[in-house]
Each structure stands twice: as structure tokens, then as C-alpha cells.
Enzyme design. Structure first.
Site, PDB file in Angstrom:
ATOM      1  N   ARG A 159      34.210 -14.740  50.041  1.00 44.80           N
ATOM      2  CA  ARG A 159      34.883 -14.811  51.348  1.00 44.80           C
ATOM      3  C   ARG A 159      34.000 -15.483  52.400  1.00 44.80           C
ATOM      4  NH1 ARG A 159      36.268  -9.419  53.603  1.00 44.80           N
ATOM      5  NH2 ARG A 159      36.881 -10.824  55.250  1.00 44.80           N
ATOM      6  N   ASP A 178      26.326  -7.616  60.783  1.00 44.40           N
ATOM      7  CA  ASP A 178      26.589  -8.363  59.545  1.00 44.40           C
ATOM      8  C   ASP A 178      25.320  -8.631  58.743  1.00 44.40           C
ATOM      9  OD1 ASP A 178      29.249  -8.388  60.040  1.00 44.40           O
ATOM     10  OD2 ASP A 178      29.380 -10.485  60.654  1.00 44.40           O
ATOM     11  N   ARG A 235      38.132   0.321  62.044  1.00 46.03           N
ATOM     12  CA  ARG A 235      38.426  -0.980  62.645  1.00 46.03           C
ATOM     13  C   ARG A 235      39.822  -1.041  63.278  1.00 46.03           C
ATOM     14  NH1 ARG A 235      36.205  -5.733  58.924  1.00 46.03           N
ATOM     15  NH2 ARG A 235      35.421  -6.575  60.840  1.00 46.03           N
ATOM     16  N   LYS A 251      31.769 -19.095  59.314  1.00 45.16           N
ATOM     17  CA  LYS A 251      33.046 -18.458  58.949  1.00 45.16           C
ATOM     18  C   LYS A 251      33.696 -17.818  60.177  1.00 45.16           C
ATOM     19  CE  LYS A 251      33.314 -14.113  57.120  1.00 45.16           C
ATOM     20  NZ  LYS A 251      34.342 -13.358  57.855  1.00 45.16           N
ATOM     21  N   ASN A 252      32.916 -17.019  60.907  1.00 45.66           N
ATOM     22  CA  ASN A 252      33.503 -16.308  62.042  1.00 45.66           C
ATOM     23  C   ASN A 252      33.790 -17.228  63.223  1.00 45.66           C
ATOM     24  OD1 ASN A 252      33.323 -14.069  60.476  1.00 45.66           O
ATOM     25  ND2 ASN A 252      31.669 -13.084  61.624  1.00 45.66           N
ATOM     26  N   CYS A 296      37.347  -6.296  55.129  1.00 47.11           N
ATOM     27  CA  CYS A 296      36.257  -5.471  54.603  1.00 47.11           C
ATOM     28  C   CYS A 296      36.504  -4.000  54.934  1.00 47.11           C
ATOM     29  CB  CYS A 296      34.931  -5.895  55.236  1.00 47.11           C
ATOM     30  SG  CYS A 296      34.219  -7.362  54.493  1.00 47.11           S
TER      31      CYS A 296
HETATM   32  C1  UD1 Z   1      33.843  -9.489  64.016  1.00 44.69           C
HETATM   33  C2  UD1 Z   1      33.301 -10.273  62.847  1.00 44.69           C
HETATM   34  C3  UD1 Z   1      32.524  -9.356  61.931  1.00 44.69           C
HETATM   35  C4  UD1 Z   1      31.441  -8.613  62.708  1.00 44.69           C
HETATM   36  C5  UD1 Z   1      32.015  -7.940  63.952  1.00 44.69           C
HETATM   37  C6  UD1 Z   1      30.960  -7.333  64.848  1.00 44.69           C
HETATM   38  C7  UD1 Z   1      34.916 -12.051  62.518  1.00 44.69           C
HETATM   39  C8  UD1 Z   1      35.950 -12.639  61.652  1.00 44.69           C
HETATM   40  N1  UD1 Z   1      34.425 -10.848  62.126  1.00 44.69           N
HETATM   41  O1  UD1 Z   1      34.720  -8.499  63.499  1.00 44.69           O
HETATM   42  O2  UD1 Z   1      31.942 -10.137  60.903  1.00 44.69           O
HETATM   43  O3  UD1 Z   1      30.876  -7.627  61.879  1.00 44.69           O
HETATM   44  O4  UD1 Z   1      32.760  -8.886  64.730  1.00 44.69           O
HETATM   45  O5  UD1 Z   1      30.019  -8.292  65.203  1.00 44.69           O
HETATM   46  O6  UD1 Z   1      34.510 -12.624  63.511  1.00 44.69           O
HETATM   47  N2  UD1 Z   1      37.138  -1.853  67.793  1.00 44.69           N
HETATM   48  C9  UD1 Z   1      37.957  -0.951  68.404  1.00 44.69           C
HETATM   49  N3  UD1 Z   1      39.182  -1.387  68.855  1.00 44.69           N
HETATM   50  C10 UD1 Z   1      39.600  -2.683  68.710  1.00 44.69           C
HETATM   51  C11 UD1 Z   1      38.738  -3.584  68.089  1.00 44.69           C
HETATM   52  C12 UD1 Z   1      37.509  -3.148  67.637  1.00 44.69           C
HETATM   53  O7  UD1 Z   1      37.616   0.217  68.548  1.00 44.69           O
HETATM   54  O8  UD1 Z   1      40.719  -2.998  69.146  1.00 44.69           O
HETATM   55  C13 UD1 Z   1      35.830  -1.399  67.272  1.00 44.69           C
HETATM   56  C14 UD1 Z   1      35.742  -1.551  65.752  1.00 44.69           C
HETATM   57  O9  UD1 Z   1      36.314  -0.457  65.085  1.00 44.69           O
HETATM   58  C15 UD1 Z   1      34.257  -1.651  65.523  1.00 44.69           C
HETATM   59  C16 UD1 Z   1      33.781  -2.372  66.789  1.00 44.69           C
HETATM   60  O10 UD1 Z   1      34.817  -2.236  67.759  1.00 44.69           O
HETATM   61  O11 UD1 Z   1      33.681  -0.380  65.448  1.00 44.69           O
HETATM   62  C17 UD1 Z   1      33.469  -3.840  66.590  1.00 44.69           C
HETATM   63  O12 UD1 Z   1      34.632  -4.531  66.198  1.00 44.69           O
HETATM   64  P1  UD1 Z   1      34.896  -6.039  66.580  1.00 44.69           P
HETATM   65  O13 UD1 Z   1      33.807  -6.516  67.472  1.00 44.69           O
HETATM   66  O14 UD1 Z   1      36.302  -6.155  67.056  1.00 44.69           O
HETATM   67  O15 UD1 Z   1      34.739  -6.749  65.173  1.00 44.69           O
HETATM   68  P2  UD1 Z   1      35.732  -7.743  64.478  1.00 44.69           P
HETATM   69  O16 UD1 Z   1      36.267  -8.725  65.460  1.00 44.69           O
HETATM   70  O17 UD1 Z   1      36.665  -6.988  63.609  1.00 44.69           O
END
Ligand code: UD1
Length: 415
Positions: free
Chosen positions: A396, A304, A121, A22-23, A116
Site C-alpha cells: 500500500r 507513521d 479512527r 503516498k499521503n 489500517c
Molecule cells: C493521516 C495519514 C496517516 C497518519 C496520520 C497521522 C494519510 C492518508 N494518512 O491519517 O498515515 O498516521 O495522518 O499523522 O494521510 N480523529 C478523530 N476524529 C476525526 C479524525 C481523526 O478523533 O474526525 C483522530 C484519530 O482517531 C486519530 C487522530 O485523530 O487518533 C489522528 O488522525 P488523523 O490525523 O485524522 O489521521 P488520518 O488523516 O486518518
């Protein structure tokens, strides 16, 4: 609202197949917006999140044909640089289209993303990247807008190795003028797969899978053909499921390397894991040792799989702890597992799990995708039929879950 009714099992034997990630597929669908030529993508799982992403890319101009598990996507022109709220609000990774839209048209308007409910986030790191590439970023009326006459390569340091920000910046930079360097980049296998896909399109990306990714901008990208990598989180969920019972279960179509921290922890739990080429066999006699886990960015233990692993540790011999360091609010499954007789206490970002011999059947609620998966696993180890409400979260991310579980002799019905 649909729900699952799941009967417990005593023993788990047979084979279960893992689908495309999925990711992995979601950013690849977004990346197909970068070219006018067709992209053919194989092993695409039929998931709710994939449908949502397809609706978004269709809205902005993609023509999508589906043939079994393959998609043919062509985007002759971008008709609208704005992603619709009704889809973006359902899924945070909708935000993946921002980078490609900005790169291709110089304008991207995307509503603040949903998905989620696992903490705040934020998207500040994505926006920091777009700004560094020369885009003007504005907020208003629930939208984020990025606009640029042209994007110019830059050195970008991420304060945290965010998966989403790394993907988005990488895609935005493919056609920027000059070289972009992303420092402290995410190293997840899905990032590497996206870089492989973009390079097949003609991008010049090196260093994916390390903390420094280098992107040399090119004038245009072309079409390509690609197969989605196996879903390591789905695979991990099935391995954990095997570990919770007396079992001999073959989990098929995995990349064992992507699951190293999970395999290591399962072995520490006393479970036997055997590698058979692209498959992993999990064997257990039903006994589980208590272990401690800290979630971390890849190659650390994946956040995850924190909830599914907690379901396993509910049955361990002794006390385990789980420290969640990636998301600030990812323990919504704890109250539901406790409804099933688990003994879990949360203190800040840490959960202490006191092992018990049996979980109890109950009515519980999937509060997010992986929390839902944890409840499915717990239900299989309960003392009677468990009802899981709000299973749209599970849809999902798990393709044909009922069919796969029924093949193993599990009684699961959707009501
Ligand atoms: C992706 C995955 C999700 C997984 C996560 C961490 C997909 C579709 N989703 O989510 O399943 O749980 O990686 O492995 O691939 N953060 C910030 N600022 C930003 C972006 C992120 O502070 O601009 C923080 C978030 O709040 C969180 C952490 O970084 O605490 C990790 O987020 P991120 O790695 O970006 O996860 P996703 O890409 O949302």
C-alpha cells in the site's frame, strides 16, 4: 497471500531513492474532482493505495491517463456522487473524496472508511466541518451522506489537529461562499502541498502549515500542473534502515526539513546524518544508543515511523520507551517483533524496549502498512531468513521496495 523471504545483511552501502509521497498524492487525486479542466500530476508513485483512489475517482467521473510517473486527470462531470464500498473499504483516505464531491455537486455519499487497523479512527471532525459549512449530514446503510444547496464559509475549531479532517474541510471550503477559518488545523507537509495544489487550481488558501488556515471561497477552480512532494515516511524508513547496520547509505530525494524530529532522534541514537542538498547520508558503525520517543502531530515525531523506529530500538544499548499519543491502538507490530526475539512490553499507550544484540529469524505477519515496514527492517538484522506474511499491507505504501532493496545487495523475494 504473498509473503516476503528476506535474508539478513551485515553492512549497508549505496544509494536508495525516495518516491512521491503516498499521503501527499491521495488528497491531490481527490482534489482533481473539483475542476472540469485537466490536472497534470507528476512523480506519482505506483502504489496500491494510489490505484484504489484512481478507481474511486474514475467511478465518479474522472478520465485518467497515465504516462510513466505522470497522470493527466480530467473530470468533465460528476456522474455519481457515491464512492463504491469495494474501494473505500480498503483505504481510509478514500474519505478524502467527500469534501470535493460535496463542493462540486452539493452531494457526497461515501461508505464508512476502512484502512489500517490502528485504533478507532473516527470521522467526527470531518463531519463537524461539513456541518459548519452548511451541509446536512446523515448516516444510513453503512454510508455517510453530506448534502447542501450551497456551502457557506464558517469558523471551524478542530478538537485535534486531524490530517484527514483538515484536508477534507479545506477542499470542501474552496468554493464555499465567503471565508472559512480552520483553527487547530494539522500542519503536516502534505497539508501544505495540498494547499499549494488547490491554490494552483485557483483556490485562495493561506496559512497552511500553521494552526490557522484561511480559505476564501471562489466561484470555480481550473486545471493545473503539480509534482508530488517526496515521501517523508519512506525516507524516514530508509534512514532508520541505515541506522540499524554498519552503513554508509545515501537516501535520495528528500526534504530534510520534513524529517527534523526523525533526524534528531537518529543523532541521539549515535548515528551520523549528513545533508547533501536534496539527499541525506546516514552513516553508522552498528552501535545504537537507547532513546525515548513520543509520537505527536507534525512537527512532532511522526506516528507513521513509530513502528520502524521500534525495530531500530530493539537493537539499542539499554532500555528505550515509546509513547504513542496519536493513535490509541498502534502497537500490533510488538507481538511480531517479540517473535523475533525482541523484548518489548506494552503498558497502555507506552512501550518499553529492552535492547538486544541480535534479532532471530521467524515467520511473522504484517498487521498494517508501517508494522510491515518495521518487520522488513527487523528481518535485515536477524540471524537468518525471515518470512513476512500478508505483505499486501506493505504494497500500500512502498513503491518498488524489492527493487530498491536488491539494488543495495539485499536478498528479498516475493513468494
Ligand atoms: C493521516 C495519514 C496517516 C497518519 C496520520 C497521522 C494519510 C492518508 N494518512 O491519517 O498515515 O498516521 O495522518 O499523522 O494521510 N480523529 C478523530 N476524529 C476525526 C479524525 C481523526 O478523533 O474526525 C483522530 C484519530 O482517531 C486519530 C487522530 O485523530 O487518533 C489522528 O488522525 P488523523 O490525523 O485524522 O489521521 P488520518 O488523516 O486518518
Amino acid at each position: 497471500m504473498q509473503k516476503y523471504i528476506i535474508e539478513p545483511i551485515k553492512e549497508l552501502k549505496g544509494e536508495i531513492e525516495v518516491d512521491g509521497a503516498k499521503n501527499g498524492i491521495l488528497p491531490i487525486l481527490a482534489a482533481s474532482l473539483l475542476s472540469t479542466e485537466p490536472c497534470v500530476i507528476h512523480r506519482v508513485p505506483s502504489l496500491k493505495d494510489v490505484s484504489v483512489m484512481l478507481e474511486i475517482i474514475r467511478h465518479v467521473g474522472a478520465k485518467v491517463e497515465r504516462n510513466a510517473n505522470s497522470l493527466n486527470i480530467t473530470v468533465p462531470e460528476i456522474k455519481d456522487s457515491e464512492a463504491p464500498y469495494k474501494y473505500v473499504s480498503q483505504m481510509r483516505s478514500s474519505f478524502d473524496v467527500m469534501g470535493p464531491l460535496l463542493a462540486r455537486t452539493g452531494l457526497a455519499r461515501v461508505p464508512l472508511p476502512g484502512g489500517c487497523a490502528i485504533g478507532e479512527r473516527p470521522i467526527d471532525l470531518h463531519l463537524k466541518g461539513f456541518k459548519a459549512l452548511g451541509a446536512e449530514v446523515e448516516f444510513g446503510h453503512g454510508f455517510v451522506q453530506a448534502k447542501a444547496d450551497k456551502l457557506v464559509g464558517a469558523d471551524i475549531y478542530l478538537d485535534f489537529p486531524s490530517v484527514g479532517a483538515t484536508k477534507n474541510i479545506m477542499m470542501a471550503a474552496t468554493m464555499a461562499e465567503g471565508v472559512t477559518i480552520i483553527e487547530n488545523a494539522a500542519k503536516e507537509p502534505e497539508i501544505v502541498d495540498l494547499a499549494i495544489f488547490l491554490n494552483k487550481m485557483g483556490a485562495k488558501i493561506s496559512g497552511s502549515g500553521t494552526q490557522t488556515i484561511r480559505i476564501t471561497g471562489v466561484d470555480e477552480l481550473k486545471g493545473c500542473e503539480h509534482s508530488t512532494l517526496p515521501d517523508r515516511i519512506e525516507a524516514g524508513t530508509f534512514l532508520i534502515m541505515g541506522a540499524m547496520h554498519k552503513s554508509n547509505l545515501l537516501v535520495k530525494n528528500v526534504v530534510p526539513n520534513h524529517l527534523k524530529p526523525v533526524i534528531a532522534k537518529l543523532i541521539e541514537c549515535g548515528v551520523t546524518i549528513e545533508e547533501e542538498g536534496d539527499d541525506l547520508r546516514v552513516i553508522n558503525d552498528g552501535k545504537i544508543n537507547a532513546v525515548d520517543i513520543t509520537t505527536l502531530p507534525y512537527p512532532g515525531f511522526p506516528t507513521d515511523l513509530q513502528a520502524p523506529f521500534m525495530a531500530l530500538l530493539c537493537l539499542a544499548d539499554g532500555n528505550s520507551t515509546i509513547l504513542e499519543t496519536v493513535f490509541e491502538n498502534r502497537f500490533s507490530h510488538v507481538s511480531e517483533l517479540n517473535r523475533m526475539g525482541a523484548q518489548i512490553k506494552i503498558e497502555g499507550h507506552s512501550a518499553t524496549i529492552k535492547g538486544t544484540t541480535k534479532l532471530q529469524s521467524a515467520d511473522v505477519k504484517a498487521t498494517d502498512l508501517r508494522a510491515g515496514a518495521a518487520l522488513v527492517l527487523a528481518a535485515l538484522a536477524a540471524d537468518g531468513a525471515t518470512t513476512i506474511h500478508e505483505i499486501h499491507h506493505i504494497d500500500r505504501g512502498y513503491n518498488e521496495l524489492e527493487k530498491k532493496l536488491r539494488n543495495l545487495g539485499i536478498s528479498i523475494s516475493r513468494v
